[in-house]
Design a protein around this motif. Sequence first.
Motif, mmCIF file in Angstrom:
data_model
loop_
_atom_site.group_PDB
_atom_site.id
_atom_site.type_symbol
_atom_site.label_atom_id
_atom_site.label_comp_id
_atom_site.label_asym_id
_atom_site.label_seq_id
_atom_site.Cartn_x
_atom_site.Cartn_y
_atom_site.Cartn_z
ATOM 1 N N PRO A 147 6.785 -15.304 -12.236
ATOM 2 C CA PRO A 147 6.632 -14.125 -11.378
ATOM 3 C C PRO A 147 7.557 -12.986 -11.797
ATOM 4 C CG PRO A 147 6.932 -16.121 -10.064
ATOM 5 C CD PRO A 147 7.222 -16.490 -11.482
ATOM 6 N N VAL A 148 7.086 -11.778 -11.578
ATOM 7 C CA VAL A 148 7.945 -10.607 -11.719
ATOM 8 C C VAL A 148 8.857 -10.586 -10.500
ATOM 9 C CG1 VAL A 148 7.976 -8.084 -11.782
ATOM 10 C CG2 VAL A 148 6.156 -9.349 -12.971
ATOM 11 N N PRO A 149 10.162 -10.369 -10.658
ATOM 12 C CA PRO A 149 11.042 -10.320 -9.481
ATOM 13 C C PRO A 149 10.547 -9.278 -8.475
ATOM 14 C CG PRO A 149 12.339 -10.400 -11.492
ATOM 15 C CD PRO A 149 10.917 -10.228 -11.912
ATOM 16 N N PRO A 150 10.291 -9.659 -7.227
ATOM 17 C CA PRO A 150 9.715 -8.722 -6.254
ATOM 18 C C PRO A 150 10.692 -7.621 -5.868
ATOM 19 C CG PRO A 150 10.271 -10.802 -5.193
ATOM 20 C CD PRO A 150 10.488 -11.002 -6.664
ATOM 21 N N VAL A 151 10.134 -6.477 -5.499
ATOM 22 C CA VAL A 151 10.934 -5.351 -5.016
ATOM 23 C C VAL A 151 10.289 -4.817 -3.740
ATOM 24 C CG1 VAL A 151 11.690 -4.733 -7.343
ATOM 25 C CG2 VAL A 151 9.640 -3.664 -6.397
ATOM 26 N N GLU A 152 10.990 -3.940 -3.039
ATOM 27 C CA GLU A 152 10.455 -3.338 -1.811
ATOM 28 C C GLU A 152 9.210 -2.509 -2.134
ATOM 29 O OE1 GLU A 152 11.148 -3.583 1.424
ATOM 30 O OE2 GLU A 152 12.515 -5.205 0.881
ATOM 31 N N THR A 153 8.217 -2.561 -1.259
ATOM 32 C CA THR A 153 6.943 -1.892 -1.519
ATOM 33 C C THR A 153 6.639 -0.774 -0.519
ATOM 34 O OG1 THR A 153 5.770 -3.552 -0.198
ATOM 35 C CG2 THR A 153 5.980 -3.985 -2.559
ATOM 36 N N ASP A 154 7.655 -0.274 0.167
ATOM 37 C CA ASP A 154 7.414 0.744 1.190
ATOM 38 C C ASP A 154 6.745 1.991 0.624
ATOM 39 O OD1 ASP A 154 8.517 -0.903 3.051
ATOM 40 O OD2 ASP A 154 10.441 0.131 3.196
ATOM 41 N N PHE A 155 6.984 2.293 -0.645
ATOM 42 C CA PHE A 155 6.424 3.505 -1.227
ATOM 43 C C PHE A 155 5.025 3.294 -1.816
ATOM 44 C CE2 PHE A 155 10.963 4.553 -1.340
ATOM 45 C CZ PHE A 155 10.942 5.848 -0.841
ATOM 46 N N PHE A 175 -3.796 -7.075 0.900
ATOM 47 C CA PHE A 175 -5.132 -7.209 0.321
ATOM 48 C C PHE A 175 -5.109 -8.186 -0.850
ATOM 49 C CE2 PHE A 175 -3.176 -3.818 -2.119
ATOM 50 C CZ PHE A 175 -3.540 -4.109 -3.422
ATOM 51 N N CYS A 176 -3.925 -8.624 -1.272
ATOM 52 C CA CYS A 176 -3.827 -9.621 -2.342
ATOM 53 C C CYS A 176 -2.643 -10.534 -2.022
ATOM 54 C CB CYS A 176 -3.662 -8.969 -3.713
ATOM 55 S SG CYS A 176 -2.144 -8.028 -3.918
ATOM 56 N N ASP A 177 -2.588 -11.650 -2.693
ATOM 57 C CA ASP A 177 -1.539 -12.622 -2.401
ATOM 58 C C ASP A 177 -0.156 -12.115 -2.783
ATOM 59 O OD1 ASP A 177 -3.400 -14.317 -1.389
ATOM 60 O OD2 ASP A 177 -3.504 -15.619 -3.144
ATOM 61 N N SER A 178 -0.082 -11.375 -3.886
ATOM 62 C CA SER A 178 1.212 -10.902 -4.356
ATOM 63 C C SER A 178 1.025 -9.697 -5.256
ATOM 64 C CB SER A 178 1.933 -12.008 -5.140
ATOM 65 O OG SER A 178 3.073 -11.501 -5.812
ATOM 66 N N TYR A 179 1.921 -8.725 -5.135
ATOM 67 C CA TYR A 179 1.923 -7.589 -6.051
ATOM 68 C C TYR A 179 2.602 -7.938 -7.378
ATOM 69 C CZ TYR A 179 0.855 -4.643 -1.968
ATOM 70 O OH TYR A 179 0.280 -4.075 -0.866
ATOM 71 N N PHE A 180 3.260 -9.087 -7.436
ATOM 72 C CA PHE A 180 4.134 -9.378 -8.574
ATOM 73 C C PHE A 180 3.805 -10.684 -9.289
ATOM 74 C CE2 PHE A 180 6.483 -6.991 -5.286
ATOM 75 C CZ PHE A 180 6.556 -5.786 -5.960
ATOM 76 N N ARG A 217 5.200 -3.461 -14.683
ATOM 77 C CA ARG A 217 5.376 -2.009 -14.624
ATOM 78 C C ARG A 217 5.307 -1.489 -13.186
ATOM 79 N NH1 ARG A 217 2.213 -2.243 -19.435
ATOM 80 N NH2 ARG A 217 3.392 -1.553 -21.247
ATOM 81 N N ARG A 218 4.445 -2.080 -12.370
ATOM 82 C CA ARG A 218 4.372 -1.654 -10.968
ATOM 83 C C ARG A 218 5.734 -1.854 -10.304
ATOM 84 N NH1 ARG A 218 -0.664 -3.483 -7.454
ATOM 85 N NH2 ARG A 218 -0.087 -5.532 -8.221
ATOM 86 N N ALA A 219 6.390 -2.970 -10.598
ATOM 87 C CA ALA A 219 7.728 -3.214 -10.042
ATOM 88 C C ALA A 219 8.718 -2.147 -10.511
ATOM 89 C CB ALA A 219 8.208 -4.608 -10.437
ATOM 90 N N PHE A 220 8.605 -1.746 -11.780
ATOM 91 C CA PHE A 220 9.497 -0.706 -12.313
ATOM 92 C C PHE A 220 9.304 0.598 -11.540
ATOM 93 C CE2 PHE A 220 10.401 2.914 -15.015
ATOM 94 C CZ PHE A 220 11.597 2.581 -15.632
ATOM 95 N N PHE A 221 8.065 1.021 -11.369
ATOM 96 C CA PHE A 221 7.803 2.277 -10.666
ATOM 97 C C PHE A 221 8.286 2.223 -9.223
ATOM 98 C CE2 PHE A 221 4.564 3.030 -14.057
ATOM 99 C CZ PHE A 221 4.994 4.289 -14.441
ATOM 100 N N LEU A 222 8.069 1.097 -8.570
ATOM 101 C CA LEU A 222 8.525 0.960 -7.178
ATOM 102 C C LEU A 222 10.049 1.007 -7.099
ATOM 103 C CD1 LEU A 222 5.992 -1.743 -5.940
ATOM 104 C CD2 LEU A 222 6.189 0.598 -5.084
ATOM 105 N N THR A 223 10.729 0.377 -8.068
ATOM 106 C CA THR A 223 12.195 0.435 -8.092
ATOM 107 C C THR A 223 12.671 1.870 -8.277
ATOM 108 O OG1 THR A 223 12.309 -1.807 -9.003
ATOM 109 C CG2 THR A 223 14.268 -0.424 -9.249
ATOM 110 N N MET A 224 12.033 2.601 -9.181
ATOM 111 C CA MET A 224 12.396 4.005 -9.392
ATOM 112 C C MET A 224 12.248 4.795 -8.094
ATOM 113 S SD MET A 224 13.281 4.589 -12.675
ATOM 114 C CE MET A 224 12.823 6.236 -13.202
ATOM 115 N N GLN A 225 11.152 4.565 -7.368
ATOM 116 C CA GLN A 225 10.956 5.265 -6.089
ATOM 117 C C GLN A 225 11.998 4.839 -5.065
ATOM 118 O OE1 GLN A 225 6.617 4.282 -5.819
ATOM 119 N NE2 GLN A 225 6.411 6.434 -5.263
ATOM 120 N N ASN A 226 12.269 3.553 -4.999
ATOM 121 C CA ASN A 226 13.256 3.063 -4.036
ATOM 122 C C ASN A 226 14.634 3.668 -4.280
ATOM 123 O OD1 ASN A 226 11.283 1.408 -2.917
ATOM 124 N ND2 ASN A 226 11.873 -0.397 -4.102
ATOM 125 N N GLU A 227 14.930 3.951 -5.546
ATOM 126 C CA GLU A 227 16.245 4.491 -5.913
ATOM 127 C C GLU A 227 16.274 6.021 -5.939
ATOM 128 O OE1 GLU A 227 19.070 2.821 -6.445
ATOM 129 O OE2 GLU A 227 18.108 0.883 -6.053
#
Length: 623
Positions: free
Chosen positions: A303-311, A7-12, A444-454
Amino acid sequence: MKDQLNFCDSYFQYNRLKTDPVNVGNVIIGGDNPVIIQSMTTTNTLDTLATVEQGIKISEAGGELVRITTQGRREATNLEFIKKGLMERNCTVPLVADVHFNPAAAEIAATLIEKVRINPGNFTGGAKKFKEVVAGSEKDQEGLRQIREKLVPFLRLCQKHGTAIRIGTNHGSLSDRMMSKFGDTPEGMVESCMEYLRICKEEDFKNIVLSIKSSNTRVMVHTVRLLVAAMKREDMRYPLHLGVTEAGSGEDGRLKSAVGIGALLSDGIGDTIRVSLTEPPENEIPVAAMLVEHYGKRAGHVPVPPVETDFYSPFKYQKRSTHQVVNVGGEMPAAVVVDVRGKPIISEGMETPEIVICDHDQLSGLPESWADVIKVVPAESYEDSSSVVYPLFEVDENWISQEGALFLECRNSDLTAGMKELLKEKKNVVILLESDHPNNTADRRAFFLTMQNEGLTHPVIVSQTYDECTDEDFQLKSAADSGLLFLDGYGDGIALTGFLQSVPIMVSTGFGILQASRVRFSKTEYISCPGCGRTLFDLQSTTAKVRLQTGHLKGLKIAVMGCIVNGIGEMADADYGYVGAGPGHISLFRNRELVRKNIPESAAVEELVQLIKNNGDWHDPVD
């Protein structure tokens, strides 16, 4: 799900969503053009002079479009004289007719001014009858035929006159067909819009701006994202108008608008915005301008370094799973944290935070009413002397060897492989998540996603410090920056610090953002519309009276609506509704059910209070 996430070009990285430009008089909406700011008159459309005067005030305040309610043919015809009156005063601001229930009025307006707003829920079929319509049935098909019969001639007329349209879907006014098939849902709002767009596409009509609004910020944000994803699947690029309907007034209305509009602007969505406040319309313009400026500064950032967004769950609320540490996380309500270091502490009349960060020598000077509030002091001055005092560490300090619970200041860039392993080893840590990135929301969104991924479930408090700015800018910026996170289920608390802000302002802003983001209700919420030519009483003074009588109540939602056009639907979340029923008369609702009809306005506020008392939701104010 993966393609729907687009829905957007990039989350990061902040990038404006690519849309096709639409000309509205001397203004262009969409494309590479700046975000356009607009407002709506509250005058009687048949009062030409008053409407012209208010249009000029909006324009002089910086409004680039002026919308005018257009109930019927008389009001539509009078738009010509309003336009003429503005031109005579050297005001060339384009006008937008706001039409409900009356296609004939829309057709007249299309020949006279630059843009017409129609509502798919009201354009055909008249007022709601709340009848069940089975999907695919003859009645359902007949409803679609009626839309085509009314919409196609209107589109051809607009094409002939170079008139733009806004297809504006409201949460509060879905048709019986949509309600029957989808219920009161984001999916129903999106489909209501899309079936109009498909007809426009068949007719090769392109001068379209879209809006899809709600007074519920969570519904509003998730629904706009769904709409963008639906348009992408069907190769559509129409510009979008953003707004939170019935946001209210004062601090509450500004925070609610900043949370909802900011969450979308943050991802580059939005080509024009309106902040709907129960105040004079020119008051809306500076609020909208600040939001546009705030996000404009993010263009071209690293850019914020991208992370997995499965969560990531962008289309519905899904709270991140956390474990409880001290009084934060798990099933605890989102906490309000205040940092009083270097600030005079005033607690009188102030809501009590759950956590206070202070210097050790301030502990003895904290208000008596804060006796049970968790205290956090810098680690270097921490003494293990109280069960309600905890140390605050920075990541480069020896926090891992600390026994017991602790608070840890952390940034996304600190979340290295080594840091993740340390957190897996030590569970009793509350993280204060800070950011110095230009796009702190994405960071911060990247931080939360990393926490979930880990698989890290530590509670996280969203923390941000703002340099020299006014109280209003502090509130708007903090709400815009953090709203997206709370709407998406991220954050177990909020800690806001303003360089120039008092402790009460920081605390009230924290509570206000959590309420506007719908994660914690700590006071009465007022769902009040800004008013327009349809309004049947003085909204501003009436809303003030209702607030005066009910503002001490905790957790209730009270709607104050000028008329019935969106009234019942937009107050779907409200416990009580105060709605204009006719000149000088009010109807009262409880949980969308009409309980008192046509009460004289002079007695209506007292009747509302009595209704609240009769249902056991009242308590007297505490002196």
